[in-house]
Structure formats: structure tokens, C-alpha cells
Design an enzyme around this catalytic site. Structure first.
Site, short mmCIF file in Angstrom:
data_model
loop_
_atom_site.label_atom_id
_atom_site.label_comp_id
_atom_site.label_asym_id
_atom_site.label_seq_id
_atom_site.Cartn_x
_atom_site.Cartn_y
_atom_site.Cartn_z
N HIS A 81 29.67 24.85 -9.95
CA HIS A 81 29.81 24.14 -11.22
C HIS A 81 29.62 25.15 -12.34
O HIS A 81 28.72 25.99 -12.27
CB HIS A 81 28.78 23.01 -11.32
CG HIS A 81 28.95 22.20 -12.57
ND1 HIS A 81 28.20 22.41 -13.70
CD2 HIS A 81 29.85 21.22 -12.89
CE1 HIS A 81 28.60 21.56 -14.64
NE2 HIS A 81 29.59 20.83 -14.17
N ALA A 133 23.77 13.48 -12.67
CA ALA A 133 24.25 12.60 -11.60
C ALA A 133 23.09 12.17 -10.70
O ALA A 133 23.09 11.04 -10.18
CB ALA A 133 25.32 13.32 -10.78
N GLU A 147 43.61 9.77 -6.29
CA GLU A 147 42.83 9.39 -7.48
C GLU A 147 43.78 9.21 -8.66
O GLU A 147 44.76 9.94 -8.77
CB GLU A 147 41.86 10.55 -7.74
CG GLU A 147 41.16 10.52 -9.06
CD GLU A 147 40.20 11.70 -9.21
OE1 GLU A 147 39.42 11.98 -8.29
OE2 GLU A 147 40.26 12.34 -10.28
N ARG A 179 27.98 13.03 -13.51
CA ARG A 179 27.40 13.15 -14.84
C ARG A 179 28.46 12.89 -15.90
O ARG A 179 28.21 12.26 -16.93
CB ARG A 179 26.81 14.56 -15.04
CG ARG A 179 26.09 14.68 -16.36
CD ARG A 179 25.83 16.13 -16.71
NE ARG A 179 27.07 16.82 -17.03
CZ ARG A 179 27.16 18.09 -17.34
NH1 ARG A 179 26.07 18.84 -17.34
NH2 ARG A 179 28.32 18.65 -17.62
N GLN A 185 35.63 19.49 -6.06
CA GLN A 185 36.56 19.91 -7.11
C GLN A 185 37.79 20.52 -6.42
O GLN A 185 37.69 20.98 -5.28
CB GLN A 185 35.85 20.97 -8.00
CG GLN A 185 36.64 21.44 -9.19
CD GLN A 185 37.08 20.27 -10.06
OE1 GLN A 185 38.10 19.64 -9.76
NE2 GLN A 185 36.35 19.98 -11.11
N TYR A 187 31.19 21.46 -5.66
CA TYR A 187 32.01 22.51 -6.29
C TYR A 187 32.07 23.75 -5.39
O TYR A 187 31.15 24.59 -5.43
CB TYR A 187 31.42 22.88 -7.66
CG TYR A 187 31.38 21.66 -8.57
CD1 TYR A 187 32.43 21.38 -9.44
CD2 TYR A 187 30.31 20.77 -8.52
CE1 TYR A 187 32.40 20.25 -10.23
CE2 TYR A 187 30.28 19.63 -9.31
CZ TYR A 187 31.33 19.38 -10.16
OH TYR A 187 31.32 18.25 -10.94
P1 FAD Z 1 25.60 16.99 -11.98
O1 FAD Z 1 25.46 16.85 -10.51
O2 FAD Z 1 24.62 16.26 -12.84
O3 FAD Z 1 25.53 18.56 -12.29
C1 FAD Z 1 25.77 19.07 -13.59
C2 FAD Z 1 25.14 20.46 -13.71
O4 FAD Z 1 23.72 20.34 -13.79
C3 FAD Z 1 25.40 21.37 -12.53
O5 FAD Z 1 25.47 22.69 -13.04
C4 FAD Z 1 24.19 21.20 -11.63
O6 FAD Z 1 23.94 22.33 -10.83
C5 FAD Z 1 23.08 20.91 -12.65
N1 FAD Z 1 22.13 19.89 -12.21
C6 FAD Z 1 22.38 18.82 -11.42
N2 FAD Z 1 21.29 18.04 -11.30
C7 FAD Z 1 20.34 18.61 -12.06
C8 FAD Z 1 19.01 18.27 -12.39
N3 FAD Z 1 18.44 17.17 -11.86
N4 FAD Z 1 18.31 19.10 -13.23
C9 FAD Z 1 18.88 20.20 -13.75
N5 FAD Z 1 20.16 20.58 -13.48
C10 FAD Z 1 20.87 19.80 -12.65
N6 FAD Z 1 34.38 13.63 -15.06
C11 FAD Z 1 34.57 12.50 -15.79
O7 FAD Z 1 34.23 12.49 -16.97
N7 FAD Z 1 35.15 11.38 -15.22
C12 FAD Z 1 35.53 11.36 -13.91
O8 FAD Z 1 36.04 10.34 -13.44
C13 FAD Z 1 35.32 12.53 -13.12
N8 FAD Z 1 35.66 12.55 -11.81
C14 FAD Z 1 35.38 13.66 -11.06
C15 FAD Z 1 35.65 13.65 -9.67
C16 FAD Z 1 35.37 14.76 -8.88
C17 FAD Z 1 35.66 14.72 -7.41
C18 FAD Z 1 34.81 15.93 -9.48
C19 FAD Z 1 34.51 17.16 -8.64
C20 FAD Z 1 34.53 15.95 -10.84
C21 FAD Z 1 34.80 14.82 -11.65
N9 FAD Z 1 34.51 14.80 -13.01
C22 FAD Z 1 34.72 13.66 -13.75
C23 FAD Z 1 33.97 15.98 -13.67
C24 FAD Z 1 32.43 16.02 -13.68
O9 FAD Z 1 31.93 14.92 -14.43
C25 FAD Z 1 32.00 17.33 -14.31
O10 FAD Z 1 32.30 18.40 -13.44
C26 FAD Z 1 30.58 17.40 -14.83
O11 FAD Z 1 30.49 18.59 -15.62
C27 FAD Z 1 29.51 17.50 -13.75
O12 FAD Z 1 29.38 16.34 -13.05
P2 FAD Z 1 28.42 16.26 -11.76
O13 FAD Z 1 28.39 14.87 -11.32
O14 FAD Z 1 28.76 17.32 -10.79
O15 FAD Z 1 27.03 16.64 -12.50
#
Ligand code: FAD
Length: 318
Positions: free
Chosen positions: A184, A145, A19, A125, A211, A180
Site C-alpha cells: 500500500h 479498515a 467488479e 478504508r 490490488q 497489496y
Molecule cells: P487500510 O487497511 O486501513 O490501510 C491503509 C494504510 O494504513 C495502509 O498503509 C496500512 O498499512 C495502514 N494501516 C492499516 N491499519 C492500520 C492501523 N490500524 N494503524 C495504522 N496504520 C494502519 N476505495 C474506495 O474508495 N472505494 C472502493 O470501492 C474501493 N475498492 C477497493 C477494492 C480493492 C480490492 C482494493 C485493493 C482497493 C479498493 N479501494 C477502494 C481502494 C482503497 O480504499 C485504498 O487503497 C485505501 O487507500 C486503503 O484501503 P485499505 O482498506 O487497504 O486501508
């Protein structure tokens, strides 16, 4: 080609991928090529390109007045993907984030990606802006997300926003999501995190990228728990070697993970920065060999713009 197809056609042989960050505004694409070139000999089937949300900066006017302006430091994820595919003929995987985009903008970006022949997206997200203490969704944009994922799945079914047209073209994105192994940081507990991860897979996620972690037991338990929760998509471990002593503090702070005592003590005992790097690389080689035995489908590296440690690790593993 879809990541799931790459994994299936490897028939159990572990793949290597990595990446990178798109260039900072004002810099050329050559820096990206300089990171990729040394790693191409290992035939990565795909390369991820991250997305960085806009942040606020303060611009000072001659009067001394400070103006708060939104600024995108690395605006070119889509173009970077196109440049990579054009030059190396490998699949580029753009990260798509909720933060900073309305649903309309997200949809337009996805249409561009489809036209460019991009088959995979990693939907996230996104992190909070540095200037905000928590993640604030963009008005008219997605908050989780799961919502962004539903949007992509809808387009894969030919359903676009405000769609009044019959017979709209279906996109065909293979969709990845984040996982995670150490939870998370906003989740009250691992079970809640699994609930949402399972939801992402039920909604149509095709693979998970984790992660980073430094203890393979965390990955092993995560994979086992996923299976128990009925999550059966490929789980790709995200990996990054420790290369500086400072990272003993910065990585847990930023990525909310534990560094095993054995590794932190070995790094603290190092006499110079070169030794620290060697310890980090050796640890990661060992980690990768174990992950292969655990059945990891792909070893996915966060290069952070520095290909050399990843190159050393891959040479040591394969
Ligand atoms: P989500 O899946 O939306 O989860 C966020 C939090 O909300 C979690 O605590 C989850 O348990 C909770 N949750 C999820 N869905 C819901 C729902 N429907 N209702 C209520 N709560 C919910 N960040 C960037 O800015 N740019 C990047 O390019 C980037 N690349 C990444 C690549 C990888 C492989 C990883 C692991 C992380 C990356 N990140 C990136 C970081 C990521 O954006 C953050 O960790 C962010 O805080 C959470 O993203 P997520 O997609 O896991 O969120």
C-alpha cells in the site's frame, strides 16, 4: 451464499467474478445491466459493487460567490447490489468504506444489507477525497479498515453500537479486505503492510482481494509471504487488462504498481489503439492461465464499466 462457501464448493476449480461502479447520480441502472449482461454466460458467483466517497464541488451563485458543497457522485452501492441480486440471482458484494460515514451511518447501512439478504461485504478504508491530499477520517467515523472490520465482527457477534438490548440479532457477514502485492502506497515497507493485513485476518477477515498487478511473481510472493505470516484465508487476485496506451502512466500513478518492461515495450511498439488492446488482452489471458496454475481461487476483474475486454479474456482462459 458466502464467498468462502462459493470457493469451497468449487473444489479447486477457479471461479470468475468482477467488479463494477454504481451508476453516476442521475443515470439509470441500465448501464450497469449492460455491463453485466455480456458476462453472465460465464456464471460469476458474485459481483462486487464499489463505493465512492463524497467529494467537494464548487457551486457558483449568481453573485459570483463560490460555495463549497459535498457531493456524492455515485451514491447507490446498496441499491445497485439489490438490483443485481434481484435481476441475476447472484451474490452482490458491496464495498464498504470508512471515509464519509459516521459509525452510526455505517451500522445502519449494514442493517440494510442484512435485511436485503447480502452475505458478503468488502471492508476498506477508502481513498482520500480528490480535494484532500491525504485520507481524512470523517468525525465520528472509522479511520482504518481494521476499525470498520471490528464493527462488522461485533455485529456478527450481536453487539451493536450503544447496545443496551439483550439478545440482539447476530448478522452473519462474510468479510473481505484489501491486500497489496506491491505494498500500500502509504506503508513505509511491505512488512508493516503485512502486520496490518495479518491484524485484519486475526480480527475476522474471511478473504482478501488484491490490488491489480501485471506480474504474477508479485502475487506468488505475496501469497507465500501471507502463508509465512500465518494468513491462511483465500487470496483473490484483482485483475485489469491494459486497454489504452495512456494507462502505462495512469495505472502506476493511481494504483502504485509496476508494469513489467516486456508489457510496456510491447504496448509502446503498437501502431494503433486496437493493437494496444490486443496486447493488453493477450497479456492478461497469459497471466490468468498462470494464476490458475498457481492456485488462485477466483479470477476477479475490475471492469471499469467495459465488459468487452473481460469477456475476451475469459473466453481465452476457460
Ligand atoms: P487500510 O487497511 O486501513 O490501510 C491503509 C494504510 O494504513 C495502509 O498503509 C496500512 O498499512 C495502514 N494501516 C492499516 N491499519 C492500520 C492501523 N490500524 N494503524 C495504522 N496504520 C494502519 N476505495 C474506495 O474508495 N472505494 C472502493 O470501492 C474501493 N475498492 C477497493 C477494492 C480493492 C480490492 C482494493 C485493493 C482497493 C479498493 N479501494 C477502494 C481502494 C482503497 O480504499 C485504498 O487503497 C485505501 O487507500 C486503503 O484501503 P485499505 O482498506 O487497504 O486501508
Amino acid at each position: 451464499m458466502k464467498i468462502t462457501e462459493h470457493i469451497a464448493s468449487a473444489k479447486g476449480k477457479p471461479l470468475f467474478s468482477f467488479e463494477l461502479l454504481p451508476p453516476i447520480k442521475g443515470q439509470s441502472i441500465q448501464g450497469i445491466f449492460n455491463t453485466i449482461d455480456p458476462l453472465m454466460e460465464f456464471n460469476p458467483p458474485f459481483i462486487d459493487v464499489t463505493y465512492l466517497r463524497e467529494d467537494y464541488i464548487y457551486k457558483q451563485h449568481p453573485s459570483g460567490l463560490l460555495e463549497k458543497v459535498a457531493y456524492r457522485k455515485r451514491p447507490s452501492t446498496v441499491a445497485t447490489c439489490a438490483a443485481i441480486m434481484n435481476r441475476y440471482k447472484v451474490d452482490a458484494v458491496p464495498h464498504l468504506i470508512c471515509g464519509g460515514f459516521t459509525k452510526e451511518e455505517t451500522e445502519n447501512a449494514l442493517i440494510d444489507l442484512q435485511f436485503l439478504g447480502i452475505d458478503n461485504v468488502l471492508v476498506l478504508r477508502g481513498d482520500a477525497r480528490k480535494s484532500d491530499s491525504t485520507f481524512i477520517p470523517t468525525p465520528g467515523g472509522h479511520a482504518y479498515a481494521t476499525e470498520l472490520l471490528e464493527h462488522v465482527v461485533n455485529m456478527n457477534n450481536g453487539v451493536y453500537l450503544h447496545d443496551m438490548m439483550e439478545g440482539s440479532e447476530k448478522t452473519d457477514f462474510c468479510i473481505g479486505v484489501a491486500g497489496y502485492p506491491e505494498k500500500h502506497f502509504e506503508s513505509p515497507n511491505l512488512e508493516t503492510d503485512f502486520k496490518y493485513l495479518k491484524r485484519k485476518v486475526e480480527l475476522g477477515a474471511n478473504f482478501i482481494v488484491t490490488q491489480m498487478f501485471f506480474d504474477n511473481n508479485k502475487y506468488r510472493i505475496f501469497v507465500e509471504k501471507c502463508k509465512k505470516h500465518g494468513i491462511n484465508v483465500p487470496i483473490i487476485p484483482g485483475l485489469k487488462p491494459i486497454t489504452t496506451r495512456k494507462q502505462l502512466v495512469s495505472l502506476p500513478k493511481v494504483f502504485h504498481l509496476d508494469i513489467p518492461l516486456e508489457l510496456s515495450e510491447a504496448i509502446e511498439a503498437c501502431k494503433n489503439p486496437k493493437d494496444v488492446k490486443e496486447v493488453g488482452i493477450e497479456w492478461m489471458i497469459h497471466q490468468c492461465k498462470e494464476l490458475i496454475k498457481l492456485g488462485a481461487p477466483v479470477l476477479h476483474f475490475y471492469t471499469m464499466g467495459n465488459p468487452e475486454p473481460t469477456k475476451r479474456i475469459i473466453q481465452g482462459v476457460f
